[in-house]
Design an enzyme around this catalytic site. Structure first.
Site, mmCIF file in Angstrom:
data_model
loop_
_atom_site.group_PDB
_atom_site.id
_atom_site.type_symbol
_atom_site.label_atom_id
_atom_site.label_comp_id
_atom_site.label_asym_id
_atom_site.label_seq_id
_atom_site.Cartn_x
_atom_site.Cartn_y
_atom_site.Cartn_z
ATOM 1 N N ASP A 229 -1.474 0.788 6.073
ATOM 2 C CA ASP A 229 -2.352 1.710 6.531
ATOM 3 C C ASP A 229 -1.907 2.445 7.804
ATOM 4 O OD1 ASP A 229 -4.664 3.270 6.952
ATOM 5 O OD2 ASP A 229 -5.938 1.511 6.678
HETATM 6 C C1 BGC Z 1 -7.640 4.308 6.098
HETATM 7 C C2 BGC Z 1 -6.890 4.653 4.862
HETATM 8 C C3 BGC Z 1 -6.311 5.884 4.513
HETATM 9 C C4 BGC Z 1 -5.425 6.347 5.882
HETATM 10 C C5 BGC Z 1 -4.596 7.612 5.836
HETATM 11 C C6 BGC Z 1 -6.847 5.193 7.440
HETATM 12 O O1 BGC Z 1 -7.574 5.175 8.438
HETATM 13 O O2 BGC Z 1 -7.990 3.167 6.418
HETATM 14 O O3 BGC Z 1 -7.703 4.228 3.926
HETATM 15 O O4 BGC Z 1 -5.506 5.932 3.478
HETATM 16 O O5 BGC Z 1 -6.415 6.323 7.179
HETATM 17 O O6 BGC Z 1 -5.627 8.609 5.951
#
Ligand code: BGC
Length: 757
Positions: A229
């Site tokens: 993530d």
């Molecule tokens: C989120 C993810 C997301 C990623 C990219 C993170 O803060 O938890 O679900 O895909 O950011 O935007």
């Protein structure tokens, strides 16, 4: 591309560099070797392609795209084909926008209704989440675009999501939190899996060898790559060793240098790095070799698909004969969301919709509607003037439809709700309108369950969730009966937040969150506690009625290695066509482990014209009857009777049949002097051998009451004796028996019963 060859031609620095992003959304390229970087984008319910100014919280803009209904909405469709079709559309958009991987779907379990990100997650039920994620992935990937199944694992709250540890016992982990990932990985083979921010039992998900390698790859056969993530990496080298291939976004070279240094110092085997690079390249090539950006996609067509998806997902929660509305009646639309619907949530999934259709706009072609704003969403303030105006409009109409829901500030990625209420200005509005207008319908726009203090005061309630950019048109379709509602709740709506099983422990203490409710999540808990709920899991009404009959199974007794086929006939007994979600639950009637009353193990959505009957068929394998046994570290079925329950919802079981399942796996048992008679009784042969021990203990009880002449009393005493002796250890025969058993005899008996039978 020959991935192995290209990898072998890379310098150590190039290989390390390939394991992290070039920037926020792109991976790196190596021109001299023909390695192209690719773009990834959020997800899950539309494309958030940020051409410039990357961020992971949806703050900066993104290219115009189509916002489809969010996960909590599409889960309510209980419709595999529909979800797959939406996935295909997302795949087409990615191809057109040259995005290789869409960051979704999200299958984290809805442990509590107040998780700020519930709108992005599918269900409280692992089977349903796994099934629908499977179709989403299959749909997207059929277009040669990758998915990223997220967030692996146990990311069930936003509070302290980057530091807290989700502490979960093994059985709960397997049955509830791992299961949706397991199903989707095995059935759909996502190209990538995204690890979560949090720790799992003390170890960061981004550097957890057990989840990333032992379970994901070795047990489930995952063959894509794991992406972090955004910003989830704690220790880059440990993460690589544990099985995290790609770090996102760029670490500006800092972590790449660490990887290089670790290889040079010998603390990281270069082979691990090579393998990671190969995995990343293999996945990217699947996209790079199948690019078709020139095909494009028709935005308007996808706008109409978004309408279809939500019209087949929204859930008619209550209908006291008020819906569908009559097109010739005078109708008042009340509430800001009629004019400007809330149709998506905040954070990384935020889509820049190319257009949005509100209910007020959509209804124009059908009839003229009176409208009053009723409340504002900027702040939760009761505005008497707005309410007064709304009352006047409502009074003059035959029916009032109130468009209510949670404003953006109430739920989003990044934080959780602190309560389950609608804004008080909206609750007040609904109550005041219902007091003057008996024909009131509430239409709800919210990402997760809310409390409804006015539930008994209104005649109809339609749950839209966050329904995507064409939710307005779909709402009109359903309100006026052009589409017969067929959504079913993929989560329980409790009466109040305090009823939720995680309530006492949610958020945890500092950075520790203990999942003390264990496997009793959602309906598994409410059922076992026999708690009244506002609306149960699986609930949803239709404009027609369905009858169920002729439930049959392929056998009455099966082995746990067999497949049981279950069939049931469903008839549309109403006067309009409609779709029914046939739900199959399985319940273990008696079990030596603590189990839910029943669990969803099958569902089918069928379309029936009036009078039509269809037979729905389910195949149940071992897993449908099993629980996770931590001793043998495997799924296990205990021999015994199981209820096969067919329901219109988890609380409306319409047919039932009992079958016997025989286990083919003997659990390892070692009897000691401290084994209880109850344990031994589970094996009738062993109990026979132990009979002298039992008699020795029971004799003592009998002697005391030998003179009792009342047979009824004697029977009670005998039953009590049996209950008491049952829970005693075998050694009671020596220190609590009639003296007839010696130590030697006891040892002989133990030896006998410990021999394999
Ligand atoms: C989120 C993810 C997301 C990623 C990219 C993170 O803060 O938890 O679900 O895909 O950011 O935007």
């Amino acid at each position: 591309m020959d991935v192995k060859k290209v990898t072998s031609q890379m310098s150590l620095e190039e290989k390390a560099g390939l394991c992290s992003g070039y920037n926020f959304w792109y991976t790196k390229s190596i021109e001299r070797l023909g390695v192209e970087g690719v773009m990834v984008s959020d997800g899950p319910h539309g494309l958030r392609k940020q051409a410039t100014g990357g961020d992971h919280l949806g703050v900066n803009g993104s290219v115009e795209a189509v916002c489809f209904p969010t996960a909590s909405a599409i889960a309510s469709s209980f419709d595999r084909d529909l979800v797959k079709t939406m996935g295909e559309a997302l795949g087409d958009e990615c191809q057109a926008e040259e995005v290789a991987i869409i960051l979704g779907p999200g299958v984290n379990i809805k442990r509590s209704p107040i998780c700020g990100r519930n709108f992005e997650f599918l269900s409280e039920d692992p089977y349903l989440a796994a099934e629908l994620a499977t179709d989403y992935i299959k749909g997207v990937q059929s277009k040669n675009i990758g998915t990223s199944l997220k967030h692996f694992l146990a990311n069930n709250q936003e509070h302290r999501r980057m530091s807290s540890s989700s502490d979960i016992d093994e059985r709960t982990m397997r049955e509830i939190y791992l299961a949706p990932f397991e199903g989707a990985v095995i059935n759909a083979k996502p190209w990538t899996v995204m690890c979560s921010y949090n720790k799992i039992n003390g170890v960061f998900a981004s550097q957890n060898p057990r989840t990333l390698t032992d379970i994901l790859r070795k047990e489930w056969g995952f063959n894509g790559y794991v992406v972090s993530d955004w910003g989830a990496v704690n220790d880059r080298v440990e993460a690589l060793k544990a099985g995290l291939e790609l770090e996102m976004p760029s670490s500006r070279g800092i972590n790449d240098k660490r990887i290089v240094a670790a290889v040079k110092s010998g603390s990281l085997d270069e082979k691990i790095l090579d393998r990671a690079v190969e995995r990343i390249l293999t996945v990217h090539n699947k996209y790079l070799e199948n690019r078709v950006p020139e095909v494009g996609y028709d935005k308007e067509e996808h706008h109409q698909l978004a309408r279809k998806v939500i019209s087949e997902s929204m859930v008619l929660l209550k209908n006291d004969g008020i819906l569908p509305l009559n097109k010739s009646d005078d109708i008042a639309f009340i509430g800001k969301f009629a004019e400007k619907p809330r149709y998506q949530g905040g954070g990384s999934s935020h889509v820049n919709s190319f257009k949005v259709t509100s209910a007020l706009e959509a209804v124009k072609g059908i009839k003229n509607i009176t409208y009053a704003k009723g409340y504002d969403v900027k702040e939760d303030k009761i505005d008497d003037a707005l309410i007064k105006e709304a009352i006047e409009v409502a009074k003059k109409a035959k029916v009032a439809v109130i468009f209510a829901g949670l404003p953006d500030s109430f739920e989003s990625e990044g934080y959780d709700r602190s309560h389950m209420s609608l804004p008080s200005c909206q609750n007040r509005l609904i109550q005041e309108i219902a007091a003057v207008q008996p024909n009131t319908v509430v239409v709800l726009h919210n990402g997760s369950a809310v409390e409804m203090p006015w539930v008994n005061d209104v005649k109809g309630i339609l749950e839209l969730y966050l329904g995507g950019q064409n939710v307005g048109a779909a709402t009109i379709d359903v309100l006026f009966g052009d589409v017969n509602p067929s959504g079913r709740l993929a989560e329980t709506f409790p009466l109040k937040l305090e009823d939720n099983p995680s309530y006492l422990f949610y958020f945890g203490e500092k950075d520790t969150v203990e999942y003390r409710e264990g496997i009793f999540v959602g309906y598994r808990y409410y059922d076992k506690k026999k708690l009244d709920v506002l609306f149960p899991f699986g609930h949803g009404l239709s404009y027609t009625t369905f009858d169920y009959s002729n439930l049959r199974t392929s056998a009455d007794i099966i082995k746990d290695t067999d497949t049981l086929t279950v069939k049931v006939d469903v008839t549309n007994t109403g006067s309009v066509s409609g779709k029914e979600v046939v739900q199959l639950y399985v319940g273990d009637k008696v079990s030596s482990v603590i189990r839910p009353i029943k669990e969803l193990k099958g569902f089918e959505k069928i379309d029936l014209t009036p009078g039509e009957t269809k037979t729905v068929s389910f195949n149940l394998g071992k897993r449908a009857f099993a629980y996770y046994n931590t001793e043998i570290k495997d799924w296990h079925v205990e021999t015994g009777e199981f209820d096969i329950l067919i329901g219109k919802s988890s609380r409306d079981i319409v047919c039932k049949k009992t079958v016997t399942v025989e286990s083919t796996v003997a659990l390892p048992v070692v009897y000691t002097v401290n084994s209880s008679f109850a344990d031994v009784m589970l094996n009738p042969k062993a109990m026979e051998v132990c009979r002298p021990l039992w008699n020795s203990v029971a004799a003592l009880f009998k002697d005391e009451n030998a003179n009792d002449s009342d047979p009824a009393k004697a029977a009670i005493i005998e039953a009590m004796t049996a209950s008491m002796v049952k829970v005693m250890p075998l050694r009671a025969a020596i220190n609590f028996g009639d003296g007839s058993i010696t130590h030697e005899q006891m040892n002989e008996i133990l030896e006998k019963i410990n021999k394999p039978h």
